[in-house]
Design a protein around this motif. Structure first.
Motif, PDB file in Angstrom:
ATOM      1  N   LEU A   1       0.818  -1.213   0.000  1.00 18.32           N
ATOM      2  CA  LEU A   1       0.000   0.000   0.000  1.00 18.32           C
ATOM      3  C   LEU A   1       0.853   1.265   0.000  1.00 18.32           C
ATOM      4  O   LEU A   1       0.466   2.280   0.572  1.00 18.32           O
ATOM      5  CB  LEU A   1      -0.932  -0.027   1.225  1.00 18.32           C
ATOM      6  CG  LEU A   1      -1.855  -1.255   1.336  1.00 18.32           C
ATOM      7  CD1 LEU A   1      -2.552  -1.294   2.682  1.00 18.32           C
ATOM      8  CD2 LEU A   1      -2.891  -1.265   0.203  1.00 18.32           C
ATOM      9  N   GLY A   2       2.027   1.210  -0.608  1.00 18.13           N
ATOM     10  CA  GLY A   2       2.883   2.404  -0.694  1.00 18.13           C
ATOM     11  C   GLY A   2       3.221   2.937   0.691  1.00 18.13           C
ATOM     12  O   GLY A   2       3.568   2.169   1.589  1.00 18.13           O
ATOM     13  N   SER A   3       3.066   4.269   0.873  1.00 19.99           N
ATOM     14  CA  SER A   3       3.469   4.894   2.147  1.00 19.99           C
ATOM     15  C   SER A   3       2.638   4.371   3.321  1.00 19.99           C
ATOM     16  O   SER A   3       3.036   4.498   4.474  1.00 19.99           O
ATOM     17  CB  SER A   3       3.327   6.407   2.043  1.00 19.99           C
ATOM     18  OG  SER A   3       1.990   6.722   1.756  1.00 19.99           O
TER      19      SER A   3
ATOM     20  N   GLY B   1       2.076   1.295   3.970  1.00 24.55           N
ATOM     21  CA  GLY B   1       2.564   0.008   4.456  1.00 24.55           C
ATOM     22  C   GLY B   1       1.978  -1.154   3.676  1.00 24.55           C
ATOM     23  O   GLY B   1       2.037  -1.162   2.444  1.00 24.55           O
ATOM     24  N   ALA B   2       1.353  -2.113   4.375  1.00 19.08           N
ATOM     25  CA  ALA B   2       0.842  -3.291   3.680  1.00 19.08           C
ATOM     26  C   ALA B   2      -0.298  -3.919   4.475  1.00 19.08           C
ATOM     27  O   ALA B   2      -0.447  -3.691   5.676  1.00 19.08           O
ATOM     28  CB  ALA B   2       1.973  -4.300   3.482  1.00 19.08           C
TER      29      ALA B   2
ATOM     30  N   PRO C   1      11.318   6.240  -5.976  1.00 16.47           N
ATOM     31  CA  PRO C   1      10.345   5.238  -5.526  1.00 16.47           C
ATOM     32  C   PRO C   1      10.576   3.849  -6.135  1.00 16.47           C
ATOM     33  O   PRO C   1      10.044   2.868  -5.633  1.00 16.47           O
ATOM     34  CB  PRO C   1       9.004   5.815  -5.986  1.00 16.47           C
ATOM     35  CG  PRO C   1       9.334   6.724  -7.122  1.00 16.47           C
ATOM     36  CD  PRO C   1      10.726   7.250  -6.865  1.00 16.47           C
ATOM     37  N   VAL C   2      11.375   3.782  -7.204  1.00 22.26           N
ATOM     38  CA  VAL C   2      11.546   2.496  -7.886  1.00 22.26           C
ATOM     39  C   VAL C   2      12.415   1.567  -7.039  1.00 22.26           C
ATOM     40  O   VAL C   2      13.393   1.996  -6.439  1.00 22.26           O
ATOM     41  CB  VAL C   2      12.174   2.695  -9.289  1.00 22.26           C
ATOM     42  CG1 VAL C   2      12.400   1.357  -9.976  1.00 22.26           C
ATOM     43  CG2 VAL C   2      11.275   3.570 -10.130  1.00 22.26           C
ATOM     44  N   GLY C   3      12.021   0.309  -7.015  1.00 21.39           N
ATOM     45  CA  GLY C   3      12.809  -0.674  -6.271  1.00 21.39           C
ATOM     46  C   GLY C   3      12.254  -0.958  -4.887  1.00 21.39           C
ATOM     47  O   GLY C   3      12.667  -1.913  -4.237  1.00 21.39           O
TER      48      GLY C   3
ATOM     49  N   GLY D   1       9.344  -2.102  -4.116  1.00 24.23           N
ATOM     50  CA  GLY D   1       8.661  -3.395  -4.146  1.00 24.23           C
ATOM     51  C   GLY D   1       9.629  -4.564  -4.093  1.00 24.23           C
ATOM     52  O   GLY D   1       9.347  -5.585  -3.449  1.00 24.23           O
ATOM     53  N   ASP D   2      10.779  -4.415  -4.751  1.00 22.14           N
ATOM     54  CA  ASP D   2      11.770  -5.506  -4.740  1.00 22.14           C
ATOM     55  C   ASP D   2      12.425  -5.613  -3.363  1.00 22.14           C
ATOM     56  O   ASP D   2      12.659  -6.720  -2.859  1.00 22.14           O
ATOM     57  CB  ASP D   2      12.846  -5.269  -5.812  1.00 22.14           C
ATOM     58  CG  ASP D   2      12.243  -5.224  -7.213  1.00 22.14           C
ATOM     59  OD1 ASP D   2      11.182  -5.842  -7.416  1.00 22.14           O
ATOM     60  OD2 ASP D   2      12.839  -4.575  -8.090  1.00 22.14           O
TER      61      ASP D   2
ATOM     62  N   PHE E   1      10.992  -4.738  -0.618  1.00 27.91           N
ATOM     63  CA  PHE E   1       9.913  -5.292   0.204  1.00 27.91           C
ATOM     64  C   PHE E   1       9.882  -6.818   0.063  1.00 27.91           C
ATOM     65  O   PHE E   1       9.828  -7.547   1.052  1.00 27.91           O
ATOM     66  CB  PHE E   1       8.583  -4.676  -0.244  1.00 27.91           C
ATOM     67  CG  PHE E   1       7.385  -5.090   0.555  1.00 27.91           C
ATOM     68  CD1 PHE E   1       6.993  -4.368   1.662  1.00 27.91           C
ATOM     69  CD2 PHE E   1       6.638  -6.207   0.183  1.00 27.91           C
ATOM     70  CE1 PHE E   1       5.872  -4.749   2.398  1.00 27.91           C
ATOM     71  CE2 PHE E   1       5.525  -6.596   0.910  1.00 27.91           C
ATOM     72  CZ  PHE E   1       5.138  -5.864   2.025  1.00 27.91           C
TER      73      PHE E   1
ATOM     74  N   ASN F   1       8.251  -3.551   5.266  1.00 23.91           N
ATOM     75  CA  ASN F   1       7.867  -2.139   5.157  1.00 23.91           C
ATOM     76  C   ASN F   1       9.077  -1.244   5.411  1.00 23.91           C
ATOM     77  O   ASN F   1       9.269  -0.235   4.722  1.00 23.91           O
ATOM     78  CB  ASN F   1       6.807  -1.787   6.209  1.00 23.91           C
ATOM     79  CG  ASN F   1       5.406  -2.217   5.804  1.00 23.91           C
ATOM     80  OD1 ASN F   1       5.132  -2.452   4.630  1.00 23.91           O
ATOM     81  ND2 ASN F   1       4.527  -2.319   6.777  1.00 23.91           N
TER      82      ASN F   1
ATOM     83  N   ALA G   1      10.735   1.441   2.815  1.00 19.52           N
ATOM     84  CA  ALA G   1      10.897   2.856   3.185  1.00 19.52           C
ATOM     85  C   ALA G   1      12.363   3.291   3.050  1.00 19.52           C
ATOM     86  O   ALA G   1      12.643   4.406   2.611  1.00 19.52           O
ATOM     87  CB  ALA G   1      10.404   3.082   4.612  1.00 19.52           C
TER      88      ALA G   1
HETATM   89  P1  ATP Z   1       7.820  -0.580  -7.158  1.00 20.29           P
HETATM   90  O1  ATP Z   1       7.664   0.884  -7.504  1.00 20.29           O
HETATM   91  O2  ATP Z   1       9.186  -0.902  -6.701  1.00 20.29           O
HETATM   92  O3  ATP Z   1       7.269  -1.501  -8.199  1.00 20.29           O
HETATM   93  P2  ATP Z   1       5.494  -1.473  -5.668  1.00 20.29           P
HETATM   94  O4  ATP Z   1       4.444  -0.711  -6.396  1.00 20.29           O
HETATM   95  O5  ATP Z   1       5.611  -2.921  -5.888  1.00 20.29           O
HETATM   96  O6  ATP Z   1       6.924  -0.767  -5.847  1.00 20.29           O
HETATM   97  P3  ATP Z   1       5.012   0.009  -3.237  1.00 20.29           P
HETATM   98  O7  ATP Z   1       3.700  -0.162  -2.529  1.00 20.29           O
HETATM   99  O8  ATP Z   1       5.263   1.272  -3.959  1.00 20.29           O
HETATM  100  O9  ATP Z   1       5.260  -1.287  -4.124  1.00 20.29           O
HETATM  101  O10 ATP Z   1       6.203  -0.128  -2.182  1.00 20.29           O
HETATM  102  C1  ATP Z   1       6.476  -1.345  -1.529  1.00 20.29           C
HETATM  103  C2  ATP Z   1       6.564  -1.112  -0.051  1.00 20.29           C
HETATM  104  O11 ATP Z   1       7.603  -0.151   0.233  1.00 20.29           O
HETATM  105  C3  ATP Z   1       5.301  -0.545   0.566  1.00 20.29           C
HETATM  106  O12 ATP Z   1       4.408  -1.591   0.908  1.00 20.29           O
HETATM  107  C4  ATP Z   1       5.862   0.162   1.789  1.00 20.29           C
HETATM  108  O13 ATP Z   1       6.127  -0.765   2.815  1.00 20.29           O
HETATM  109  C5  ATP Z   1       7.199   0.703   1.281  1.00 20.29           C
HETATM  110  N1  ATP Z   1       7.030   2.062   0.739  1.00 20.29           N
HETATM  111  C6  ATP Z   1       6.862   2.425  -0.546  1.00 20.29           C
HETATM  112  N2  ATP Z   1       6.719   3.745  -0.683  1.00 20.29           N
HETATM  113  C7  ATP Z   1       6.801   4.264   0.555  1.00 20.29           C
HETATM  114  C8  ATP Z   1       6.717   5.603   1.112  1.00 20.29           C
HETATM  115  N3  ATP Z   1       6.524   6.669   0.339  1.00 20.29           N
HETATM  116  N4  ATP Z   1       6.831   5.745   2.452  1.00 20.29           N
HETATM  117  C9  ATP Z   1       7.030   4.673   3.241  1.00 20.29           C
HETATM  118  N5  ATP Z   1       7.091   3.410   2.803  1.00 20.29           N
HETATM  119  C10 ATP Z   1       6.992   3.191   1.479  1.00 20.29           C
END
Ligand code: ATP
Length: 309
Positions: A226-228, A230-231, A253-255, A257-258, A260, A282, A286
């Protein structure tokens, strides 16, 4: 001996140095880009032994990728080099910090020639976990078949199968991606979609409805990113939002997810309780968004623990 086996395509990544349309960019620092190798490097940094497999071109870029990933402590001994095709490349355009476009030069690449016969069952079955992304089956029909055979091998040896969808609509149609994602998900023990990917796979909107639909009738661990925020963790016995960690300044912001995913795999290997596993993932996500580059920010275990305090 390896704890995790992962495989996929890693490309040489030319990242525009200037924030300009690509045709006006003069200099491109040369980096390495690939979701599965990012996860492998993340795991190595957290102290695990991980095997990454790919088919690389027998060319300078293939050798560069191989040396780079091996240099990070990942076992690359199962990698193959081929003269039949070249290593894939990727150019990254940055129009603003948020507006990033990628241009692939990967069609018919060496990695797209991966085929089931390339998989070494004795090597793979040493691992406790098979990590699959939704990028690999998009590369070619033989890559799709390779993913399905890897899943059969993992099942035969009672390995845990972890699936991270990583939707890339530049590689295939939404229709085909949805069908294949759901097929792979039906075999997976752990699924790690972003909310948008979960919605794409299930047609549901709400986080909890997405998790229920992904779980289906089976017993799986669903962790929705869930981005910022958490999850969201969803199993038969546990349903919980696990809060993210605040980030002072988002650099790249890239990476996330990996990073995580590496955190989740590491926690599973350590047999930590799932909420602890997700919390650490998480924290790694971050940390990664605060550092430029896909792998540069991936922390060691002591560094994550310091960050969490
Ligand atoms: P990617 O851009 O690498 O493909 P994604 O879309 O798979 O990422 P995100 O939800 O963007 O996944 O980020 C993965 C995890 O990283 C989130 O679940 C969260 O724990 C952490 N995270 C991402 N962005 C933030 C943020 N702005 N602040 C805090 N934690 C973040």
């Amino acid at each position: 001996n390896i704890d995790v086996f992962t495989f996929g395509e890693t490309m040489v990544l030319f990242q525009a140095e200037q924030m300009l349309p690509l045709e006006y960019v003069h200099t491109f620092p040369k980096l390495v880009g690939g979701a599965e190798s990012n996860v492998a490097i993340g795991l190595a940094r957290l102290g695990h032994s991980v095997g990454w497999f790919s088919k690389l071109g027998d060319d300078p870029f293939g050798r560069y990728i191989h040396k780079f990933i091996r240099g990070e402590g990942v076992d690359t001994s199962s990698c193959l080099f081929t003269e039949k095709a070249q290593t894939g490349l990727l150019f990254k355009e940055r129009l603003s910090p948020e507006d990033v476009n990628v241009y692939y030069y990967r069609k018919n690449s060496a990695a797209s020639l991966m085929e089931p016969a390339d998989l070494n069952e004795d090597y793979i079955s040493q691992a406790k976990i098979l990590h699959i992304t939704g990028i690999t089956p998009a590369l070619s029909e033989s890559c799709y078949q390779t993913v399905m055979v890897a899943i059969q091998i993992a099942k035969k040896h009672k390995m845990t199968i972890v699936f991270d969808p990583n939707l890339r609509l530049k590689l295939w149609s939404a229709e085909k991606a949805k069908e294949v994602f759901n097929e792979i998900a039906s075999h997976a023990d752990v699924i790690l979609p972003g909310l948008d990917e979960g919605q794409f796979m299930t047609g549901k909107t709400e986080v909890e409805d997405v998790a229920v639909a992904l779980m289906g009738e089976q017993d799986k661990t669903i962790i929705i990113k869930l981005g910022s925020k958490g999850a969201y963790l969803h199993t038969k016995h546990e349903k919980a939002y696990i809060e993210g960690f605040p980030v002072d300044r988002i650099v790249d912001p890239v990476g996330a997810g990996d990073g995580f995913a590496a955190g989740i795999l590491s926690g599973l290997l350590r047999n930590d309780p799932l909420p602890v596993v997700v919390k650490r993932a998480n924290a790694i996500g971050a940390i990664v968004v605060g550092v430029s580059g896909d792998v540069e920010g991936l922390p060691t275990l002591p560094a994550v623990e310091r960050f969490m305090e």
